[in-house]
Scaffold this motif. Structure first.
Motif, mmCIF file in Angstrom:
data_model
loop_
_atom_site.group_PDB
_atom_site.id
_atom_site.type_symbol
_atom_site.label_atom_id
_atom_site.label_comp_id
_atom_site.label_asym_id
_atom_site.label_seq_id
_atom_site.Cartn_x
_atom_site.Cartn_y
_atom_site.Cartn_z
ATOM 1 N N UNK A 93 10.723 5.551 -36.165
ATOM 2 C CA UNK A 93 9.385 5.141 -35.734
ATOM 3 C C UNK A 93 8.914 5.979 -34.548
ATOM 4 N N UNK A 94 9.835 6.282 -33.641
ATOM 5 C CA UNK A 94 9.443 7.016 -32.436
ATOM 6 C C UNK A 94 8.982 8.438 -32.763
ATOM 7 N N UNK A 95 9.445 8.992 -33.878
ATOM 8 C CA UNK A 95 8.967 10.313 -34.296
ATOM 9 C C UNK A 95 7.453 10.280 -34.480
ATOM 10 N N UNK A 96 6.945 9.202 -35.042
ATOM 11 C CA UNK A 96 5.520 9.101 -35.340
ATOM 12 C C UNK A 96 4.695 8.695 -34.131
ATOM 13 N N UNK A 97 5.226 7.792 -33.304
ATOM 14 C CA UNK A 97 4.409 7.150 -32.274
ATOM 15 C C UNK A 97 4.810 7.493 -30.842
ATOM 16 N N UNK A 98 5.964 8.089 -30.638
ATOM 17 C CA UNK A 98 6.448 8.346 -29.286
ATOM 18 C C UNK A 98 5.803 9.558 -28.642
ATOM 19 N N UNK A 99 5.778 9.555 -27.309
ATOM 20 C CA UNK A 99 5.141 10.648 -26.564
ATOM 21 C C UNK A 99 6.131 11.507 -25.787
ATOM 22 N N UNK A 100 7.378 11.073 -25.661
ATOM 23 C CA UNK A 100 8.382 11.810 -24.900
ATOM 24 C C UNK A 100 9.471 12.298 -25.842
ATOM 25 N N UNK A 101 9.716 13.596 -25.874
ATOM 26 C CA UNK A 101 10.635 14.176 -26.849
ATOM 27 C C UNK A 101 12.081 13.732 -26.643
ATOM 28 N N UNK A 102 12.434 13.320 -25.429
ATOM 29 C CA UNK A 102 13.835 13.023 -25.111
ATOM 30 C C UNK A 102 14.257 11.592 -25.428
ATOM 31 N N UNK A 103 13.316 10.666 -25.469
ATOM 32 C CA UNK A 103 13.677 9.244 -25.554
ATOM 33 C C UNK A 103 14.340 8.912 -26.894
ATOM 34 N N UNK A 104 15.415 8.132 -26.815
ATOM 35 C CA UNK A 104 16.031 7.551 -28.010
ATOM 36 C C UNK A 104 15.927 6.034 -27.889
ATOM 37 N N UNK A 105 15.430 5.413 -28.931
ATOM 38 C CA UNK A 105 15.209 3.965 -28.938
ATOM 39 C C UNK A 105 16.292 3.302 -29.767
ATOM 40 N N UNK A 313 9.994 -2.450 -19.308
ATOM 41 C CA UNK A 313 10.395 -1.894 -18.020
ATOM 42 C C UNK A 313 11.448 -0.809 -18.196
ATOM 43 N N UNK A 314 12.441 -1.084 -19.034
ATOM 44 C CA UNK A 314 13.526 -0.124 -19.254
ATOM 45 C C UNK A 314 13.013 1.130 -19.957
ATOM 46 N N UNK A 315 12.189 0.948 -20.973
ATOM 47 C CA UNK A 315 11.699 2.086 -21.741
ATOM 48 C C UNK A 315 10.754 2.961 -20.918
ATOM 49 N N UNK A 316 9.845 2.347 -20.158
ATOM 50 C CA UNK A 316 8.907 3.121 -19.336
ATOM 51 C C UNK A 316 9.652 3.864 -18.236
ATOM 52 N N UNK A 317 10.675 3.221 -17.668
ATOM 53 C CA UNK A 317 11.465 3.878 -16.624
ATOM 54 C C UNK A 317 12.162 5.118 -17.174
ATOM 55 N N UNK A 318 12.698 5.006 -18.385
ATOM 56 C CA UNK A 318 13.355 6.162 -19.015
ATOM 57 C C UNK A 318 12.337 7.263 -19.289
ATOM 58 N N UNK A 319 11.159 6.882 -19.797
ATOM 59 C CA UNK A 319 10.120 7.873 -20.110
ATOM 60 C C UNK A 319 9.693 8.620 -18.854
ATOM 61 N N UNK A 320 9.525 7.905 -17.747
ATOM 62 C CA UNK A 320 9.112 8.550 -16.500
ATOM 63 C C UNK A 320 10.199 9.476 -15.974
ATOM 64 N N UNK A 321 11.465 9.072 -16.152
ATOM 65 C CA UNK A 321 12.570 9.878 -15.642
ATOM 66 C C UNK A 321 12.663 11.224 -16.358
ATOM 67 N N UNK A 322 12.244 11.280 -17.629
ATOM 68 C CA UNK A 322 12.389 12.504 -18.417
ATOM 69 C C UNK A 322 11.044 13.112 -18.803
ATOM 70 N N UNK A 323 9.972 12.709 -18.123
ATOM 71 C CA UNK A 323 8.647 13.225 -18.477
ATOM 72 C C UNK A 323 8.432 14.660 -18.004
ATOM 73 N N UNK A 324 9.215 15.105 -17.007
ATOM 74 C CA UNK A 324 9.164 16.487 -16.504
ATOM 75 C C UNK A 324 7.749 16.892 -16.101
ATOM 76 N N UNK A 325 7.137 16.111 -15.251
ATOM 77 C CA UNK A 325 5.824 16.463 -14.718
ATOM 78 C C UNK A 325 4.659 16.032 -15.575
#
Length: 596
Positions: A93-105, A313-325
């Motif tokens: 699902x994250x392939x279609x809807x996700x915005x951060x390439x690094x996140x694994x759900x 909270x957990x998912x957004x924190x991970x996304x911010x940590x790996x957003x790279x600017x």
């Protein structure tokens, strides 16, 4: 400077029709399609040289996801297969809807721990929580409610993470030493451990402790400087799979006459999970009584608030940590996470969210696009299809070591140090959150931490930051009130009391000037208190003047009572203001005339 004309004080209401029309027009744009379906943005730009990197990253993450999923299934008090059921759909699902390439759900330790109290041997509750949480998160994302996460401060989230790590690691201490236990909670687990320490199984204890040390050492392999550093890096990233493989081989080689040397996780249901709707009713395992949907929702209770909140909270924190600017679109991440949970529930999944550990591995493996999640999902499906009989030999001590090793690095040591160095007062909400989560429950501990931290904000808002200074200009004693920051309804009464107390103690005071250059807006309560202050000061033969207030703030008072417009004056400098006031005072020997 002359006062503003009357029409400037008119309240500007938002243009609802124009905003709705603009949003409606934007819904049909390509930009909106890219926003809500990010795959349409990055897939046309995909390059073939990205594919090997995505494959390697997906396989590396998969080698970690499989043992972790089995372990987290045990943490949630579910059959091990349910951990694997939770580990594949999120990636697709994250392939279609996700915005951060690094996140694994997928399943995480915190989600497993949050679900555990409601399972009670019945996986239907975990699956229903996954579905309902997904629905709630999706709706919140569509309504752009990601801003609610801003009310949870860093000390509270850091304290919660530390408490969760302590609780999860403690829950595995008995399994690490081969002691059978059904204890839950921090204190219960340690009491059971020391009360049954004589039941320690030697083989399990040796395997568990050696595996824990091995995992911690293998984590450092990637930092060694050798010619084949890249090989060591991937061995380090795949350490959980290596630990599981070693445990299975030892269990198989050391068995005698059908007796296994270690306690094992047990058989895993073979085959792919069936596609079916989440359970909206179930049966009581003890009585066989049918439990309807309403009763199930009643039984999970506060979990319908805490699990979606912590998942976001957990998912957004991970996304911010790996957003790279890059700017993280929190609302779109919530939509991706919510739909991942909804669709996963049709495959008997427990609640899932972004995993920091696997995301870090994904990033370190050099993933280029979210397509790596498809490889991870495919590897989990292959495990379910062909390797379940093999994984039945995983020692419980090995799984316990994997979980405990992960918890060592779940605690945000650096952030705790930063809180201490930056502002020691912020350690209070951190400690309150940790203690309440550890010795009460994670849900209520988080709530207590948020409320406790909010009390700081409320107390601060009740005490407006203002400096009172007395100056004399041509015989006129003036009290200058310099307000710092905004003033809201909580501080209105305190501001009025402070000024009145000061003026009533000085009979010579004939003018109070409130400098409002930092005040951007006020509410009705503040306006009413300022009106009352004006009337009370008049009884004390003292005038009130508001100098250089912003138009929006002044407009609230002027619309409340048009007679109060004479309170507001505007000038380039304070000396210009006082020259104007002293000239008016000279024209009137009895009082200071503030009329325009």
């Amino acid at each position: 400077v002359p006062p503003p004309p009357d029409d400037l004080y008119r309240e500007r209401l938002p243009d609802v029709c124009g905003t709705v029309g603009s949003k409606a027009r934007n819904c049909c744009s390509i930009r909106t399609v890219h926003k809500y379906l990010p795959v349409t943005d990055w897939l046309p730009k995909y390059q073939w040289n990205f594919l090997p990197m995505d494959l390697v990253a997906g396989l590396t993450v998969g080698l970690t996801a499989v043992p972790q999923a089995i372990a987290y299934g045990a943490v949630a008090n579910l059959p091990p297969a349910y951990g694997l059921y939770s580990a594949f759909m999120g990636g697709f699902v994250y392939i279609l809807l996700g915005t951060c390439k690094d996140i694994t759900v997928g399943p995480t330790a915190i989600m497993a721990l949050m679900v555990r109290p409601y399972v009670d041997g019945n996986p239907a509750y975990a699956v229903l929580l996954c579905f309902l949480s997904g629905c709630i998160i999706t709706v919140m994302g569509l309504l752009n409610l990601g801003v609610l996460m801003r009310f949870i401060s860093v000390p509270v989230t850091t304290g919660f993470t530390m408490a969760a790590a302590l609780t999860i690691a403690t829950g595995q201490i008995n399994s690490l030493f081969g002691i059978s236990s059904s204890a839950n909670g921090f204190l219960d687990c340690w009491i059971h451990f020391f009360g049954h320490i004589t039941e320690t199984r030697r083989n399990d204890a040796i395997l568990g402790c050696c595996t824990l040390v091995l995992l911690l050492l293998m984590r450092q392999l990637k930092d060694l400087r050798f010619h084949f550093k890249s090989v060591l890096k991937y061995i380090s990233l795949s350490r959980n799979a290596v630990a599981v493989l070693v445990g299975i081989i030892l269990c198989y080689l050391l068995k005698k006459d059908g007796n296994l040397p270690f306690l094992v996780s047990g058989s895993i249901t073979p085959g792919l999970p069936p596609f079916r709707p989440p359970p909206f009713h179930t049966e009581d395992a003890a009585t066989g009584e049918v439990i309807n949907f309403g009763a199930m929702v009643s039984n999970v209770g506060s979990a319908l608030v805490s699990i979606p909140l912590l998942s976001i909270l957990e998912s957004i924190a991970v996304a911010k940590a790996f957003s790279k600017g890059k700017i993280v679109d929190a609302s779109q991440e919530m939509v991706a996470l919510g739909i991942s949970n909804v669709l996963s529930s049709f495959f008997s999944s427990m609640p899932i969210t972004g995993s920091f550990t696997r995301t870090a591995i994904n990033n370190a493996s050099g993933v280029k696009t979210p397509l790596g999640g498809a490889v991870t999902g495919a590897l989990v499906l292959m495990t379910l299809a062909f390797l379940t009989s093999t994984f039945a030999y995983i020692p419980k001590a090995t799984l316990a070591a994997i979980i405990i090793a992960a918890m060592f690095f779940m605690v945000e040591y650096e952030t705790i140090g930063e809180i201490w160095r930056a502002k020691k007062r912020d350690m209070l909400p951190f400690l309150v959150t940790v203690l309440c989560c550890v010795f009460w429950t994670l849900e209520y501990g988080m709530v207590v931490g948020i409320v406790f931290n909010a009390l700081f904000l409320l107390y601060k808002s009740m005490k407006p930051q203002c400096n009172l200074e007395i100056q004399k200009f041509n015989g006129i004693e003036v009290t200058i009130v310099d307000l710092k920051g905004s003033v809201d309804y909580a501080a209105a009464e305190s501001l009025k009391t402070t000024i009145l107390s000061h003026v009533s103690g000085r009979n010579a005071n004939t003018l109070v000037v409130i400098k409002g250059h930092e005040i951007t807006s006020i509410d009705t309560t503040v306006a009413l208190n300022l009106k009352s202050l004006h009337e009370d000061l008049a009884l004390l033969q003292c005038d009130l003047l508001c100098w250089n207030w912003s138009i929006p703030a002044a407009g609230v008072i002027c619309r409340l009572d048009t007679k109060l417009r004479s309170m507001f004056m505007f000038s380039v400098s304070f000396s210009d203001l006082m020259q104007t006031m002293t000239s008016k005072a000279a024209a009137s020997c009895t009082s200071v005339d503030l009329s325009q």
